[in-house]
Design a protein around this motif. Structure first.
Motif, short mmCIF file in Angstrom:
data_model
loop_
_atom_site.label_atom_id
_atom_site.label_comp_id
_atom_site.label_asym_id
_atom_site.label_seq_id
_atom_site.Cartn_x
_atom_site.Cartn_y
_atom_site.Cartn_z
N PHE A 14 40.91 34.36 47.85
CA PHE A 14 40.84 35.85 47.62
C PHE A 14 39.65 36.57 48.71
CE2 PHE A 14 38.26 39.28 45.39
CZ PHE A 14 39.27 40.13 45.43
N ILE A 18 40.62 39.21 51.59
CA ILE A 18 39.80 40.48 51.62
C ILE A 18 39.26 40.56 53.04
CG2 ILE A 18 38.07 41.58 51.15
CD1 ILE A 18 38.48 40.74 48.30
N TRP A 65 46.38 43.19 32.59
CA TRP A 65 45.49 43.20 33.40
C TRP A 65 45.37 44.68 33.97
CZ3 TRP A 65 42.31 39.91 34.78
CH2 TRP A 65 42.51 38.48 34.62
N LEU A 69 41.84 46.40 34.72
CA LEU A 69 41.71 46.98 36.06
C LEU A 69 41.18 48.55 35.89
CD1 LEU A 69 40.83 46.64 38.86
CD2 LEU A 69 43.51 46.65 39.45
N GLU A 72 37.62 49.37 34.73
CA GLU A 72 36.64 48.92 35.59
C GLU A 72 36.62 50.04 36.48
OE1 GLU A 72 34.33 47.05 34.95
OE2 GLU A 72 35.11 45.69 33.23
N VAL A 73 37.85 50.43 37.09
CA VAL A 73 37.87 51.32 38.13
C VAL A 73 37.40 52.62 37.60
CG1 VAL A 73 39.29 52.86 39.46
CG2 VAL A 73 39.74 50.36 39.61
N VAL A 92 35.31 45.25 39.69
CA VAL A 92 36.37 45.73 40.21
C VAL A 92 36.90 44.76 41.01
CG1 VAL A 92 37.95 47.21 41.55
CG2 VAL A 92 36.28 48.10 39.87
N ALA A 93 36.22 44.22 41.87
CA ALA A 93 36.78 43.05 42.94
C ALA A 93 36.87 41.74 41.80
CB ALA A 93 35.66 42.82 44.08
N SER A 94 36.06 41.48 41.14
CA SER A 94 36.20 40.34 40.10
C SER A 94 37.64 40.33 39.30
CB SER A 94 35.18 40.33 39.45
OG SER A 94 33.84 39.90 40.09
N CYS A 96 40.16 41.92 40.12
CA CYS A 96 41.28 41.70 41.13
C CYS A 96 41.43 40.15 41.56
CB CYS A 96 41.08 42.71 42.34
SG CYS A 96 41.23 44.54 42.15
N TRP A 99 43.20 38.58 38.46
CA TRP A 99 44.50 39.07 38.33
C TRP A 99 45.31 38.44 39.71
CZ3 TRP A 99 46.23 44.91 37.99
CH2 TRP A 99 47.40 44.97 37.83
N ILE A 100 44.73 38.41 40.58
CA ILE A 100 45.56 37.55 41.84
C ILE A 100 45.63 36.14 41.37
CG2 ILE A 100 45.12 36.91 44.26
CD1 ILE A 100 44.07 39.75 44.66
#
Length: 109
Positions: A14, A18, A65, A69, A72-73, A92-94, A96, A99-100
């Protein structure tokens, strides 16, 4: 590329994805600086609604998910304090990343 510093499965992949995307952004747009645009009353109300919706969805067994998200956003958008905004954006990144990782664990259709 980088030494392995991550303890959670999938986070290295991940972070590298990024980093690659961030390199593309920097090449295209350069280093950018913009106002946060967060923390107004409407955004705070949206965060409260998103939080309740997510809790209700999971309480009913239908959470997704996208619900997590969205919450969180919305919480990040609601935050004015710099340190708290940073914490929310990390969350938010966590989400993501999680989810990925879930997507990557599924059989390819």
């Amino acid at each position: 590329m980088y030494p392995t510093l991550f303890t959670n499965a999938g986070v290295k992949k991940f972070a590298e994805a990024i980093d690659e995307e961030r390199s593309r952004q920097l090449a295209k747009f350069g280093d950018q600086h913009h106002p946060d645009g967060t923390g107004n009353k409407s955004q705070q109300d949206d965060a409260d609604r998103a939080r309740r919706f997510c809790q209700d969805a999971f309480g009913s067994g239908y959470g997704t998910w996208a619900d997590i998200l969205t919450e969180e956003v919305a919480e990040a958008f609601a935050e004015r304090d710099h340190a708290k905004l940073r914490t929310e954006l990390i969350q938010v990144a966590s989400v993501c990343a999680a989810w990925i990782a879930d997507l990557d664990s599924r059989p390819t259709p």
